[in-house]
Scaffold this active site. Structure first.
Site, PDB file in Angstrom:
ATOM      1  N   LEU A   1       0.806  -1.221   0.000  1.00 20.22           N
ATOM      2  CA  LEU A   1       0.000   0.000   0.000  1.00 20.22           C
ATOM      3  C   LEU A   1       0.842   1.276   0.000  1.00 20.22           C
ATOM      4  O   LEU A   1       0.306   2.369  -0.207  1.00 20.22           O
ATOM      5  CB  LEU A   1      -0.951   0.001   1.198  1.00 20.22           C
TER       6      LEU A   1
ATOM      7  N   ASP B   1       0.426  -9.837  -4.980  1.00 20.24           N
ATOM      8  CA  ASP B   1       1.660  -9.051  -4.862  1.00 20.24           C
ATOM      9  C   ASP B   1       1.488  -7.696  -5.549  1.00 20.24           C
ATOM     10  O   ASP B   1       2.364  -7.217  -6.277  1.00 20.24           O
ATOM     11  CB  ASP B   1       2.858  -9.802  -5.429  1.00 20.24           C
TER      12      ASP B   1
ATOM     13  N   HIS C   1       3.757   1.422  -8.859  1.00 21.16           N
ATOM     14  CA  HIS C   1       4.833   2.395  -9.056  1.00 21.16           C
ATOM     15  C   HIS C   1       4.304   3.522  -9.935  1.00 21.16           C
ATOM     16  O   HIS C   1       3.259   3.394 -10.589  1.00 21.16           O
ATOM     17  CB  HIS C   1       6.051   1.745  -9.712  1.00 21.16           C
TER      18      HIS C   1
END
Length: 422
Positions: free
Chosen positions: A60, A301, A305
């Protein structure tokens, strides 16, 4: 307040049934209700009703990296994907490695629209050197421990951690990677790395670490959980260990089930993750391991970005892709709609299995009396995956542009709608 989700279909008692789900307050009160007087009535038009999905592996990014994601955007992305409970990793700044920091993290997590189970690290600042105070962090609310993003190289540190966590009956979730064997690689070592003239990650960097840790887990009795398993050899080691009654479980990501390194045609960093995409043989081993029960569950997962970061090519971009919003639809389209998996197995790998592996007693299943943690999916209509539709801050996905079935219509947490399509 009451709500009726009518004309849905879902698995109850292992059979696909017509459902009229009546929710009163926070709980499911009936699955076959004929009461039309609920405060809110929603016609699902035969859409699929499932337990809220559970993702035990997300990033997060808050605090420390809010340019990539926040608790608000990350939890909204999870809800968009049908996830009602998520396990948030501890690679944050500051790392929540003291009870004081951990409690502050739980306060931050209150901004979430879904349930967050917060990991604490195994070692101080995830540096792999000194273990944290496990008992104190468990007391503060840690649901499991992981240095995810970093392997623990020091065998004595891992041995000590396993002993202490076994005594506390807590789970150690391992990012299994020996950095001394990765050779500075950015994708899997092999033909694709050679063709692109990129440094390759030797896959023994994963399996050798798992082999060591399985031996330590057998000796200590700890519940050892392997994050994002990705190689044929790793899966075989876990298969053997399970037969020897080692207390081991593991997860696989959607991208390691769907992609392999033969699909990397250029230097596109949307295909860069850790562990890297492996060979086609490894990918098929992941599918087989899931189907035979060696792999226990699926976890995304989710690793957001910024667009700028992921535009720097394979050599310079960070590892990771987003996954919360695309996982169910991608897996349903690729494996269920094509007849490879039964639908109920996909639902179990994304809900019941993580609930059981991590003993999550405060999340609901599709049962009368349970908390109304529910997801509703449209299996009838195909849609294109588009970054403009993401609720995550991150757009870093190799699946953009793909056409998928199984998009989320509604997500409810404790009887409250936290995502709705219409």
């Amino acid at each position: 307040m009451s709500m009726l989700l009518k004309n849905g279909q879902g698995y109850v008692d292992k059979k696909l049934q017509q459902l009229n789900v009546l929710i009163e307050g926070e709980h499911i009160s009936d699955l076959h209700s004929t009461d039309q007087t609920a405060d809110t009535v929603i016609d699902l038009h035969q859409a699929l009703v499932t337990p809220g999905l559970i993702d035990v592996h997300v990033h997060l990014r808050e605090p420390g990296f809010t340019n990539k994601e926040t608790i608000k955007t990350g939890s909204a992305a999870a809800a968009h994907g049908g996830f009602t409970t998520i396990g948030a990793m501890a690679n944050l700044n500051p790392t929540p490695n003291t009870p004081e920091r951990f409690k502050k993290q739980l306060e931050l997590n209150q901004k979430s629209s879904v349930k967050i189970k917060q990991y604490a690290p195994v070692t101080q600042d995830r540096k792999g050197q000194a273990t944290v105070d496990f008992a104190a962090l468990r007391g503060a609310g840690a649901f499991a421990f992981s240095d995810d993003g970093s392997g623990i190289a020091n065998s004595q540190v891992m041995w000590t951690a396993m002993q202490k966590l076994a005594a506390l009956n807590m789970v150690l979730c391992d990012h299994a990677q020996d950095m001394q064997l990765t050779n500075g690689g950015v994708i899997n070592a092999g033909a694709t790395a050679e063709r692109l003239k990129m440094p390759g990650v030797n896959k023994v960097s994963e399996s050798s670490q798992i082999a060591r840790n399985l031996v330590l887990a057998q000796a200590t009795g700890v519940h050892y959980h392997v994050c994002h398993v990705s190689t044929k050899e790793s899966i075989e080691l876990i298969r053997i260990a399970k037969k020897a009654r080692v207390n081991v479980t593991c997860e696989v990501t959607p991208h390691h089930l769907l992609l392999d390194d033969t699909m990397i045609q250029n230097g596109d960093a949307q295909f860069k993750m850790n562990p890297p995409l492996r060979s086609a043989e490894d990918r098929m081993a992941c599918v087989a391991g899931l189907m035979d029960g060696t792999i226990d569950l699926i976890a995304t997962d989710h690793a957001p970005h910024t667009d700028q970061e992921k535009q720097q090519g394979l050599l310079n971009s960070p590892n990771g892709i987003v996954g919360s919003e695309t996982a169910f639809a991608l897996l349903y389209t690729r494996f269920v709609k094509t007849g490879i998996w039964p639908l109920n197995k996909l639902i179990d790998w994304l809900s019941e299995a993580p609930k059981q592996v991590f003993q999550l007693s405060t999340v609901g299943q599709l049962r009368v009396g349970d908390l109304a943690d529910i997801a509703v999916f449209d299996l009838a209509h195909r849609e294109k995956i588009s970054a403009t539709g993401f609720l995550s801050k991150g757009h870093n996905s190799p699946f953009l542009g793909q056409q998928v079935y199984g998009n989320t219509l509604f997500t409810l947490v404790n009887g409250q709608i936290v995502y709705r399509r219409y």
